[in-house]
Design a protein around this motif. Sequence first.
Motif, PDB file in Angstrom:
ATOM      1  N   TRP A  30     -37.334  -9.405 -12.935  1.00  0.00           N
ATOM      2  CA  TRP A  30     -38.040  -9.035 -11.710  1.00  0.00           C
ATOM      3  C   TRP A  30     -39.431  -9.630 -11.751  1.00  0.00           C
ATOM      4  O   TRP A  30     -40.030  -9.760 -12.817  1.00  0.00           O
ATOM      5  CB  TRP A  30     -38.178  -7.514 -11.584  1.00  0.00           C
ATOM      6  CG  TRP A  30     -36.887  -6.831 -11.389  1.00  0.00           C
ATOM      7  CD1 TRP A  30     -36.292  -6.517 -10.205  1.00  0.00           C
ATOM      8  CD2 TRP A  30     -35.995  -6.371 -12.403  1.00  0.00           C
ATOM      9  NE1 TRP A  30     -35.087  -5.908 -10.421  1.00  0.00           N
ATOM     10  CE2 TRP A  30     -34.881  -5.805 -11.773  1.00  0.00           C
ATOM     11  CE3 TRP A  30     -36.008  -6.397 -13.789  1.00  0.00           C
ATOM     12  CZ2 TRP A  30     -33.805  -5.266 -12.459  1.00  0.00           C
ATOM     13  CZ3 TRP A  30     -34.937  -5.865 -14.479  1.00  0.00           C
ATOM     14  CH2 TRP A  30     -33.859  -5.301 -13.811  1.00  0.00           C
ATOM     15  N   ASN A  31     -39.963  -9.932 -10.559  1.00  0.00           N
ATOM     16  CA  ASN A  31     -41.354 -10.368 -10.497  1.00  0.00           C
ATOM     17  C   ASN A  31     -42.267  -9.154 -10.372  1.00  0.00           C
ATOM     18  O   ASN A  31     -41.796  -8.019 -10.383  1.00  0.00           O
ATOM     19  CB  ASN A  31     -41.571 -11.381  -9.359  1.00  0.00           C
ATOM     20  CG  ASN A  31     -41.366 -10.784  -7.984  1.00  0.00           C
ATOM     21  OD1 ASN A  31     -41.316  -9.565  -7.789  1.00  0.00           O
ATOM     22  ND2 ASN A  31     -41.239 -11.655  -6.988  1.00  0.00           N
ATOM     23  N   GLU A  88     -31.214 -13.987  -3.608  1.00  0.00           N
ATOM     24  CA  GLU A  88     -31.976 -13.724  -4.832  1.00  0.00           C
ATOM     25  C   GLU A  88     -31.841 -14.879  -5.816  1.00  0.00           C
ATOM     26  O   GLU A  88     -32.805 -15.265  -6.476  1.00  0.00           O
ATOM     27  CB  GLU A  88     -31.508 -12.421  -5.477  1.00  0.00           C
ATOM     28  CG  GLU A  88     -31.903 -11.189  -4.701  1.00  0.00           C
ATOM     29  CD  GLU A  88     -31.260  -9.916  -5.216  1.00  0.00           C
ATOM     30  OE1 GLU A  88     -30.472  -9.974  -6.190  1.00  0.00           O
ATOM     31  OE2 GLU A  88     -31.539  -8.844  -4.638  1.00  0.00           O
ATOM     32  N   ARG A 118     -27.283 -11.260   0.128  1.00  0.00           N
ATOM     33  CA  ARG A 118     -28.515 -10.852  -0.562  1.00  0.00           C
ATOM     34  C   ARG A 118     -28.529 -11.392  -1.993  1.00  0.00           C
ATOM     35  O   ARG A 118     -29.559 -11.892  -2.461  1.00  0.00           O
ATOM     36  CB  ARG A 118     -28.645  -9.337  -0.578  1.00  0.00           C
ATOM     37  CG  ARG A 118     -29.762  -8.877  -1.533  1.00  0.00           C
ATOM     38  CD  ARG A 118     -30.094  -7.465  -1.342  1.00  0.00           C
ATOM     39  NE  ARG A 118     -30.966  -7.497  -0.175  1.00  0.00           N
ATOM     40  CZ  ARG A 118     -31.487  -6.448   0.392  1.00  0.00           C
ATOM     41  NH1 ARG A 118     -31.236  -5.265  -0.057  1.00  0.00           N
ATOM     42  NH2 ARG A 118     -32.289  -6.563   1.419  1.00  0.00           N
ATOM     43  N   THR A 177     -39.190  -7.734  -7.053  1.00  0.00           N
ATOM     44  CA  THR A 177     -38.101  -8.525  -6.478  1.00  0.00           C
ATOM     45  C   THR A 177     -37.226  -9.090  -7.595  1.00  0.00           C
ATOM     46  O   THR A 177     -37.740  -9.691  -8.540  1.00  0.00           O
ATOM     47  CB  THR A 177     -38.670  -9.698  -5.649  1.00  0.00           C
ATOM     48  OG1 THR A 177     -39.551  -9.162  -4.657  1.00  0.00           O
ATOM     49  CG2 THR A 177     -37.567 -10.507  -5.000  1.00  0.00           C
ATOM     50  N   SER A 194     -34.438 -15.923   1.701  1.00  0.00           N
ATOM     51  CA  SER A 194     -34.132 -14.628   2.318  1.00  0.00           C
ATOM     52  C   SER A 194     -32.643 -14.503   2.632  1.00  0.00           C
ATOM     53  O   SER A 194     -31.946 -15.506   2.797  1.00  0.00           O
ATOM     54  CB  SER A 194     -34.948 -14.442   3.593  1.00  0.00           C
ATOM     55  OG  SER A 194     -34.462 -15.309   4.609  1.00  0.00           O
ATOM     56  N   ARG A 195     -32.193 -13.280   2.769  1.00  0.00           N
ATOM     57  CA  ARG A 195     -30.800 -13.028   3.140  1.00  0.00           C
ATOM     58  C   ARG A 195     -30.509 -13.613   4.519  1.00  0.00           C
ATOM     59  O   ARG A 195     -29.459 -14.190   4.762  1.00  0.00           O
ATOM     60  CB  ARG A 195     -30.509 -11.524   3.124  1.00  0.00           C
ATOM     61  CG  ARG A 195     -29.045 -11.201   3.441  1.00  0.00           C
ATOM     62  CD  ARG A 195     -28.853  -9.797   3.952  1.00  0.00           C
ATOM     63  NE  ARG A 195     -29.689  -9.428   5.062  1.00  0.00           N
ATOM     64  CZ  ARG A 195     -29.470  -9.777   6.344  1.00  0.00           C
ATOM     65  NH1 ARG A 195     -28.452 -10.533   6.664  1.00  0.00           N
ATOM     66  NH2 ARG A 195     -30.291  -9.368   7.288  1.00  0.00           N
TER      67      ARG A 195
END
Length: 191
Positions: free
Chosen positions: A45-46, A153, A149, A50, A158-159
């Motif tokens: 994760w950042n 990632e 999604r 995210t 974006s989705r």
Amino acid sequence: MFATQDAPIALSPVTLRRFPQRSFIPSEADTLWKITKGVVRTLTWNEAGTPISLGLWTVGDVVGVALSRVHPHEIECLSEVQVQAIPRSHWRYLTDQLIDHAQESQQLLAIIRQERIRDRLLAFLHWLSYKFGHGSAGGRVIDLKLSHRAIAEILGTSRVTVTRTLGQLEEEGLMQRHSKSWHLSDESFPC
């Protein structure tokens, strides 16, 4: 006196563990996990929380926190998974799997660094078709079910962009989406 060659040390007893879909495989510093059934993704994760996908792995692949310098490092089960625990004392027998791991990580890095999202997504679908798919009449089939999604990632977008771009690829006749698979046409592959 006759010289004898030492036989490779067998993993005994074989330690197999099962994990349900959406669970996490433990991150143990002195254990690698060889996948014998299912699909996992490695991720971190950042600062904003995210998720950042580090790779997708399946039967025969080896995963584990020891293969990464990224922290945190998680192994998420995308399906029901069975893994074999490989202790540090046996890692020397995993040369082929470790080379494959490095090569696939670099392929994925090259894909996600493509500038145009259309090219990035198409290259990712091709990669998926060789890693998780099979040939069929007129192209290749990907049997791995990934959400838009999850793809976003992995590709760092974006989705909404993934959904729109998949629709464009479908309109161009380069792919077809089915309920449990995707079909990439021969025309989607570079000559």
